[in-house]
Design a protein around this motif. Structure first.
Motif, PDB file in Angstrom:
ATOM      1  N   GLN A   1       0.829  -1.211   0.000  1.00  0.00           N
ATOM      2  CA  GLN A   1       0.000   0.000   0.000  1.00  0.00           C
ATOM      3  C   GLN A   1       0.862   1.260   0.000  1.00  0.00           C
ATOM      4  O   GLN A   1       0.466   2.282  -0.566  1.00  0.00           O
ATOM      5  CB  GLN A   1      -0.925  -0.002   1.225  1.00  0.00           C
ATOM      6  CG  GLN A   1      -2.038  -1.037   1.141  1.00  0.00           C
ATOM      7  CD  GLN A   1      -1.641  -2.374   1.708  1.00  0.00           C
ATOM      8  OE1 GLN A   1      -0.463  -2.705   1.730  1.00  0.00           O
ATOM      9  NE2 GLN A   1      -2.620  -3.155   2.163  1.00  0.00           N
ATOM     10  N   SER A   2       2.047   1.193   0.619  1.00  0.00           N
ATOM     11  CA  SER A   2       2.942   2.360   0.619  1.00  0.00           C
ATOM     12  C   SER A   2       3.432   2.666  -0.789  1.00  0.00           C
ATOM     13  O   SER A   2       3.525   3.828  -1.192  1.00  0.00           O
ATOM     14  CB  SER A   2       4.131   2.097   1.547  1.00  0.00           C
ATOM     15  OG  SER A   2       3.696   1.892   2.869  1.00  0.00           O
ATOM     16  N   VAL A   3       3.737   1.601  -1.570  1.00  0.00           N
ATOM     17  CA  VAL A   3       4.129   1.814  -2.967  1.00  0.00           C
ATOM     18  C   VAL A   3       2.970   2.395  -3.752  1.00  0.00           C
ATOM     19  O   VAL A   3       3.122   3.338  -4.542  1.00  0.00           O
ATOM     20  CB  VAL A   3       4.596   0.482  -3.597  1.00  0.00           C
ATOM     21  CG1 VAL A   3       4.880   0.678  -5.087  1.00  0.00           C
ATOM     22  CG2 VAL A   3       5.835  -0.044  -2.899  1.00  0.00           C
ATOM     23  N   GLY A   4       1.761   1.862  -3.557  1.00  0.00           N
ATOM     24  CA  GLY A   4       0.579   2.404  -4.241  1.00  0.00           C
ATOM     25  C   GLY A   4       0.296   3.836  -3.870  1.00  0.00           C
ATOM     26  O   GLY A   4      -0.191   4.626  -4.682  1.00  0.00           O
ATOM     27  N   TRP A   5       0.610   4.227  -2.623  1.00  0.00           N
ATOM     28  CA  TRP A   5       0.401   5.613  -2.188  1.00  0.00           C
ATOM     29  C   TRP A   5       1.297   6.555  -2.973  1.00  0.00           C
ATOM     30  O   TRP A   5       0.868   7.638  -3.387  1.00  0.00           O
ATOM     31  CB  TRP A   5       0.678   5.703  -0.692  1.00  0.00           C
ATOM     32  CG  TRP A   5       0.475   7.065  -0.108  1.00  0.00           C
ATOM     33  CD1 TRP A   5      -0.682   7.667   0.263  1.00  0.00           C
ATOM     34  CD2 TRP A   5       1.515   8.026   0.175  1.00  0.00           C
ATOM     35  NE1 TRP A   5      -0.461   8.918   0.755  1.00  0.00           N
ATOM     36  CE2 TRP A   5       0.884   9.181   0.714  1.00  0.00           C
ATOM     37  CE3 TRP A   5       2.892   8.025   0.031  1.00  0.00           C
ATOM     38  CZ2 TRP A   5       1.591  10.293   1.098  1.00  0.00           C
ATOM     39  CZ3 TRP A   5       3.606   9.154   0.417  1.00  0.00           C
ATOM     40  CH2 TRP A   5       2.954  10.266   0.958  1.00  0.00           C
TER      41      TRP A   5
ATOM     42  N   GLU B   1      -9.951   6.479   0.952  1.00  0.00           N
ATOM     43  CA  GLU B   1      -9.890   5.908   2.301  1.00  0.00           C
ATOM     44  C   GLU B   1      -8.548   5.226   2.547  1.00  0.00           C
ATOM     45  O   GLU B   1      -7.965   5.321   3.645  1.00  0.00           O
ATOM     46  CB  GLU B   1     -11.032   4.911   2.494  1.00  0.00           C
ATOM     47  CG  GLU B   1     -12.427   5.520   2.416  1.00  0.00           C
ATOM     48  CD  GLU B   1     -12.891   5.752   0.988  1.00  0.00           C
ATOM     49  OE1 GLU B   1     -12.139   5.370   0.063  1.00  0.00           O
ATOM     50  OE2 GLU B   1     -13.987   6.319   0.802  1.00  0.00           O
ATOM     51  N   GLU B   2      -8.043   4.511   1.514  1.00  0.00           N
ATOM     52  CA  GLU B   2      -6.757   3.835   1.670  1.00  0.00           C
ATOM     53  C   GLU B   2      -5.614   4.841   1.816  1.00  0.00           C
ATOM     54  O   GLU B   2      -4.649   4.599   2.564  1.00  0.00           O
ATOM     55  CB  GLU B   2      -6.500   2.920   0.478  1.00  0.00           C
ATOM     56  CG  GLU B   2      -7.471   1.760   0.368  1.00  0.00           C
ATOM     57  CD  GLU B   2      -7.232   0.925  -0.873  1.00  0.00           C
ATOM     58  OE1 GLU B   2      -7.164  -0.308  -0.746  1.00  0.00           O
ATOM     59  OE2 GLU B   2      -7.106   1.509  -1.971  1.00  0.00           O
ATOM     60  N   GLU B   3      -5.689   5.963   1.075  1.00  0.00           N
ATOM     61  CA  GLU B   3      -4.641   6.971   1.188  1.00  0.00           C
ATOM     62  C   GLU B   3      -4.574   7.530   2.609  1.00  0.00           C
ATOM     63  O   GLU B   3      -3.480   7.691   3.174  1.00  0.00           O
ATOM     64  CB  GLU B   3      -4.893   8.095   0.186  1.00  0.00           C
ATOM     65  CG  GLU B   3      -4.609   7.707  -1.262  1.00  0.00           C
ATOM     66  CD  GLU B   3      -4.560   8.924  -2.168  1.00  0.00           C
ATOM     67  OE1 GLU B   3      -4.782  10.043  -1.667  1.00  0.00           O
ATOM     68  OE2 GLU B   3      -4.296   8.751  -3.365  1.00  0.00           O
TER      69      GLU B   3
ATOM     70  N   VAL C   1      10.510  -2.722  -6.606  1.00  0.00           N
ATOM     71  CA  VAL C   1      10.517  -2.173  -5.249  1.00  0.00           C
ATOM     72  C   VAL C   1      10.029  -3.220  -4.255  1.00  0.00           C
ATOM     73  O   VAL C   1      10.552  -3.347  -3.139  1.00  0.00           O
ATOM     74  CB  VAL C   1       9.650  -0.905  -5.184  1.00  0.00           C
ATOM     75  CG1 VAL C   1       9.459  -0.456  -3.744  1.00  0.00           C
ATOM     76  CG2 VAL C   1      10.288   0.218  -5.994  1.00  0.00           C
ATOM     77  N   GLN C   2       9.027  -4.004  -4.662  1.00  0.00           N
ATOM     78  CA  GLN C   2       8.553  -5.067  -3.785  1.00  0.00           C
ATOM     79  C   GLN C   2       9.638  -6.118  -3.568  1.00  0.00           C
ATOM     80  O   GLN C   2       9.784  -6.650  -2.465  1.00  0.00           O
ATOM     81  CB  GLN C   2       7.294  -5.699  -4.378  1.00  0.00           C
ATOM     82  CG  GLN C   2       6.079  -4.778  -4.354  1.00  0.00           C
ATOM     83  CD  GLN C   2       4.889  -5.368  -5.064  1.00  0.00           C
ATOM     84  OE1 GLN C   2       5.016  -6.318  -5.833  1.00  0.00           O
ATOM     85  NE2 GLN C   2       3.720  -4.806  -4.834  1.00  0.00           N
TER      86      GLN C   2
END
Length: 272
Positions: free
Chosen positions: A14-18, A26-28, A158-159
């Motif tokens: 989720q940090s990469v997606g941010w 909501e996730e942000e 990155v993952q």
């Protein structure tokens, strides 16, 4: 670098997606609150931003086709320039009458042949401009799709960097010192991201090398780079899963890796 054993966090993806603005609102909010107290995810965010910065600096800018201006000027130059006709001599009046003041011509009746020529030139220019914009839009769509594919490759790399025990290295150009490639080694599987490596063509090949602390460089595999935004490629290992102190990339004639590198184009220190 954060120690490998502490980089395992359930919010890493989720940090990469941010960073990529790929989350729902909501996730942000959830990730932003999580980042305040999680140094692991803050490190992942920083590394993702650095990698995307390298990609942004290497992306080519789409320019209008070089022949567009010449086509527009050519259309204007080849449009016939019609001279206004000479009005005929007025007939000799038979009966003399008081002169009448002619009605003022309307705006639509004042269009001369010169005006029609201008309309034709403007139409030709518009057609040429629309055609040129179509070419530019197609180029931008192609570039956008290529950059999207490369962004997905960046997320995957990155993952991989976040996994315990994974090595990574940013390889700098031997000529300019700028980062032009990245390597991730995870469990013997090595992935190369050609950030700014030029296309190698059919008569040459890139070779990934592993440099141990002592001893000779080991050829780990070959790969190709096509034109445009290149995505990450997997490079097989010929030396098992052992790590290396450094990695390097060379460009070689032919299609087979030699025993020793011929022309090293980039190298960098491995980190965990």
């Amino acid at each position: 670098m954060t120690p490998a054993h502490s980089r395992d966090c359930p919010m890493a993806e989720q940090s990469v997606g941010w960073v990529l603005h790929a989350l729902e609102p909501e996730e942000e909010f959830e990730v932003e609150g999580h980042l305040v107290g999680c140094p692991v995810c803050r490190t992942i965010v920083r590394e993702t931003e650095e990698t995307l910065g390298l990609l942004g600096s290497s992306a080519e800018q789409a320019e209008p086709p070089p022949g567009l201006r010449a086509r527009i000027l050519g259309a204007a130059a080849t449009t016939p320039q019609v001279q206004p006709p000479v009005p005929p001599a007025p007939p000799v009046p038979v009966v003399v009458e008081p002169p009448r003041r002619p009605a003022a011509p309307s705006a639509g009746s004042r269009r001369s042949p010169w005006t029609r020529v201008g309309v034709l030139v403007a139409a030709a220019v518009a057609v040429a401009a629309i055609a040129g914009l179509g070419v530019v839009n197609a180029q931008l769509r192609t570039q956008r799709d290529a950059e999207a594919a490369r962004a997905q490759s960046v997320v995957a790399m990155v993952q991989q960097m976040s996994r315990p025990g994974a090595q990574h290295a940013f390889l700098a150009s031997a000529a300019s010192g700028q980062t032009i490639a990245a390597v991730v080694s995870d469990g013997g599987v090595r992935t190369v991201l050609p950030v700014d490596l030029p296309a190698n063509g059919e008569d040459r090949v890139y070779v990934l090398w592993g440099l141990p602390g002592t001893g000779s460089p080991a050829p780990l595999g070959t790969f190709d780079v096509a034109g445009g935004a290149a995505s990450a490629v997997s490079v097989g290992s010929t030396s098992g899963g052992a790590g290396f102190a450094q990695y390097a990339i060379s460009i070689e004639p032919g299609r087979v890796a030699p025993a020793t590198p011929t022309d090293v184009v980039a190298s960098g220190r491995a980190e965990i």
